[in-house]
Design an enzyme around this catalytic site. Structure first.
Site, PDB file in Angstrom:
ATOM      1  CG  ASP A   8      -1.969  -1.134   1.189  1.00  0.00           C
ATOM      2  OD1 ASP A   8      -1.929  -1.952   0.261  1.00  0.00           O
ATOM      3  OD2 ASP A   8      -2.795  -1.218   2.131  1.00  0.00           O
ATOM      4  CG  HIS A  48     -11.351   0.882   0.495  1.00  0.00           C
ATOM      5  ND1 HIS A  48     -11.380  -0.432   0.905  1.00  0.00           N
ATOM      6  CD2 HIS A  48     -10.388   1.482   1.253  1.00  0.00           C
ATOM      7  CE1 HIS A  48     -10.483  -0.614   1.869  1.00  0.00           C
ATOM      8  NE2 HIS A  48      -9.862   0.529   2.095  1.00  0.00           N
ATOM      9  CG  HIS A  81      -8.557   5.040   3.098  1.00  0.00           C
ATOM     10  ND1 HIS A  81      -9.502   4.760   4.057  1.00  0.00           N
ATOM     11  CD2 HIS A  81      -7.972   3.844   2.803  1.00  0.00           C
ATOM     12  CE1 HIS A  81      -9.490   3.478   4.342  1.00  0.00           C
ATOM     13  NE2 HIS A  81      -8.578   2.880   3.601  1.00  0.00           N
ATOM     14  CE  LYS A 106      -3.991  -4.408   1.252  1.00  0.00           C
ATOM     15  NZ  LYS A 106      -4.659  -3.384   2.034  1.00  0.00           N
ATOM     16  CB  CYS A 151      -2.003  -3.035   5.265  1.00  0.00           C
ATOM     17  SG  CYS A 151      -3.742  -2.489   5.156  1.00  0.00           S
TER      18      CYS A 151
HETATM   19  C1  VGL Z   1      -4.548   0.555   5.772  1.00  0.00           C
HETATM   20  C2  VGL Z   1      -6.114   1.442   7.167  1.00  0.00           C
HETATM   21  C3  VGL Z   1      -7.095   1.304   6.199  1.00  0.00           C
HETATM   22  C4  VGL Z   1      -3.120   0.149   5.569  1.00  0.00           C
HETATM   23  C5  VGL Z   1      -5.502   0.393   4.792  1.00  0.00           C
HETATM   24  O1  VGL Z   1      -2.659   0.092   4.409  1.00  0.00           O
HETATM   25  O2  VGL Z   1      -2.441  -0.109   6.588  1.00  0.00           O
HETATM   26  N1  VGL Z   1      -4.870   1.052   6.966  1.00  0.00           N
HETATM   27  N2  VGL Z   1      -6.775   0.772   5.012  1.00  0.00           N
HETATM   28 ZN    ZN Z   2      -8.250   0.845   3.488  1.00  0.00          ZN
END
Ligand code: VGL
Ligand code: ZN
Length: 197
Positions: A8, A48, A81, A106, A151
């Site tokens: 991410d 998302h 986000h 994801k 994550c």
């Molecule tokens: C993440 C919060 C919500 C991450 C992703 O990549 O750690 N954290 N979505």
């Molecule tokens: Zn997220």
């Protein structure tokens, strides 16, 4: 065979983004230079739909960073986000995304969040990544990226449970650190047999 799993590294998790992780962008150059040392490079992308169930804005009277309970267990509610197709969902521009063998998305299921690269937050619904890695003969994983306590943590623990040899490069991760989440993540990863370097 060894894979680098880059979690991410997206605009929304970098300074100026919707769910900015402090110094989230400081790891990009180091991740880029590590890529050549691996048989495979996999990027994950938080992805998302608008109105996702992990967004506080989806729930009446809820504020970002509040904890709630979903049918699958506890869930932190986040600011909106990484909405599919948005600038915030794109990888950091400096990340060498052309080096990726696979990009796995994801969090696209509206009803379930997905921190881990392997399973959604119900700990049951697979993303398909384990099949990809096993069919490529990959047994050893190095994980880097954002956020270390969400994550990266969930991905590393799942990978260790699935039998991979897992190392997390702490210097190439950054954390959100919400209510002790970083300390809990470090303990959890260690207990699962993840090597922290
Ligand atoms: C993440 C919060 C919500 C991450 C992703 O990549 O750690 N954290 N979505
Ligand atoms: Zn997220």
């Amino acid at each position: 065979m060894q894979a680098l799993i880059v979690i991410d590294v997206q605009n929304d998790f970098c300074p100026g983004g919707a769910l900015a992780v402090p110094e989230g962008d400081a790891i990009v150059a180091g991740i880029n230079s590590l890529m050549k040392d691996f048989d495979a490079v996999v990027l994950t992308q938080d992805w998302h739909p608008a109105g996702h169930s992990s967004f506080a804005s989806t729930h009446d009277g809820k504020e970002p960073y509040e904890l709630t309970t979903m049918p699958y267990g506890p869930q932190v509610l986040w600011p909106d986000h990484c909405i599919q197709g948005s600038l915030g969902a794109k990888f950091h521009t400096e990340l060498h995304q052309d080096r990726a063998d696979l990009i796995i998305r994801k969090g696209f299921n509206p009803a379930i969040d997905s921190y881990s690269a392997f399973f959604e937050n119900d700990h049951k619904t697979p993303t398909g990544l384990v099949g990809y890695l096993r069919t490529r003969g990959i047994t050893t994983l190095t994980m880097v990226g954002l956020a270390l306590d969400f994550c990266v943590n969930f991905s590393a623990v799942d990978a260790a449970k699935l039998g991979f040899d897992v190392e997390v490069r702490g210097d190439l991760c950054r954390a959100i650190d919400l209510d002790g989440s970083l300390a809990a993540a470090l303990t959890g990863m260690e207990t699962a047999g993840v090597t922290l370097r």
